[in-house]
Design a protein around this motif. Structure first.
Motif, PDB file in Angstrom:
ATOM      1  N   UNK A 132       0.965  -1.159  -0.028  1.00 29.65           N
ATOM      2  CA  UNK A 132      -0.026  -0.264  -0.018  1.00 29.65           C
ATOM      3  C   UNK A 132       0.939   1.097   0.092  1.00 29.65           C
ATOM      4  N   UNK A 133       1.871   1.361   0.797  1.00 34.73           N
ATOM      5  CA  UNK A 133       2.883   2.350   0.832  1.00 34.73           C
ATOM      6  C   UNK A 133       3.455   2.624  -0.797  1.00 34.73           C
ATOM      7  N   UNK A 134       3.739   1.379  -1.183  1.00 37.71           N
ATOM      8  CA  UNK A 134       4.415   1.701  -2.725  1.00 37.71           C
ATOM      9  C   UNK A 134       3.321   2.275  -3.483  1.00 37.71           C
ATOM     10  N   UNK A 135       2.109   1.734  -3.465  1.00 40.08           N
ATOM     11  CA  UNK A 135       1.277   2.221  -4.370  1.00 40.08           C
ATOM     12  C   UNK A 135       1.060   3.556  -4.445  1.00 40.08           C
ATOM     13  N   UNK A 136       0.708   3.862  -3.188  1.00 43.99           N
ATOM     14  CA  UNK A 136       0.287   5.433  -2.964  1.00 43.99           C
ATOM     15  C   UNK A 136       1.470   6.390  -3.446  1.00 43.99           C
ATOM     16  N   UNK A 137       2.796   5.733  -3.467  1.00 40.13           N
ATOM     17  CA  UNK A 137       3.794   6.792  -3.827  1.00 40.13           C
ATOM     18  C   UNK A 137       3.605   6.957  -5.400  1.00 40.13           C
TER      19      UNK A 137
END
Ligand code: GSH
Length: 213
Positions: A132-137
């Motif tokens: 989730x952290x990766x995708x939001x970035x």
């Protein structure tokens, strides 16, 4: 007098207060000792988490809500974008994405390895949080491809929200940040307001230099 209880994400609040030139007091809260051992703080926030803001009789939690409160209560400020401005949607979106989309998942992807039992950092939930952290970035990457700041051409509170989350992730080694993210962190932290905030925040001050060098 404004009192900020606790550092941690309270650094966002201190950074904003320094940028706005507002007087305040920072009251340390030692979460390692346990908030329950601090009855004065528990009376302020029975949830036992930081930061909390005390402004006269008003008490608030949630770092990004506190940023919005201070901008509304003590503005106008160039760190806020008004509803009539075309950048208003971007401003609000990134202001909140900094906590809800970046800081929260990156904390949970890291916390299992830092505090949990063996293997907790590699469990399904930890991996999901990291994803989730990766995708939001990707939203940060797209924005940085078209403008230097989250709301366009000028530094705002959205950069305090997002900048702090990326700075924290870099400090904790949550995952490798991209060159564009690294450059963004260096850019938004190269400010006198940031330096003044760091000088007040002993815990954050002990982190690596903002340049990562
Ligand atoms: N969304 C909240 C998160 C607050 C939060 O999780 N704070 C951490 C420290 S930065 C904390 O107090 N953790 C201990 C706990 O939640 O009990 C905010 O932005 O203020």
């Amino acid at each position: 007098m404004i009192t900020v209880w606790g550092e941690g994400r309270g650094f966002r609040v201190i950074w904003l207060l320094e940028e706005m030139g507002l007087p305040y007091r920072l009251r340390d809260v030692d979460l390692l000792k346990g908030a329950e051992s601090d009855p004065e703080f528990m009376a302020i926030n029975p949830g036992g988490f930081i930061p909390a803001l005390q402004d006269g009789d008003r008490v608030m939690v949630e770092s990004v809500a506190i940023l919005q409160y201070l901008l509304g209560r003590y503005g106008p400020s160039p760190l806020a974008v008004g509803p009539a401005d075309p950048a208003y949607g971007d401003w609000l979106q990134f202001l909140h994405l900094g906590e809800a989309g970046l800081m929260t998942p990156s904390f949970f992807s890291w916390a299992g390895g830092a505090f949990g039992p063996d293997g907790a950092g590699e469990d399904w939930t930890g991996k999901l949080a990291l994803e989730i952290f990766r995708s939001r970035r990707r939203l940060i990457a797209r924005q940085l491809g078209q403008a230097p700041y989250m709301a366009g051409e000028t530094f705002t509170a959205a950069d305090i929200s997002v900048g702090y989350a990326l700075l924290w992730a870099r400090r904790q080694g949550v995952t490798a940040l991209t060159p564009a993210e690294q450059a963004y962190i260096d850019h938004v932290t190269a400010r006198e307001g940031f330096d003044r905030a760091i000088a007040r925040c002993q815990h954050t001050k002990s982190w690596d230099p903002p340049s990562g060098g």
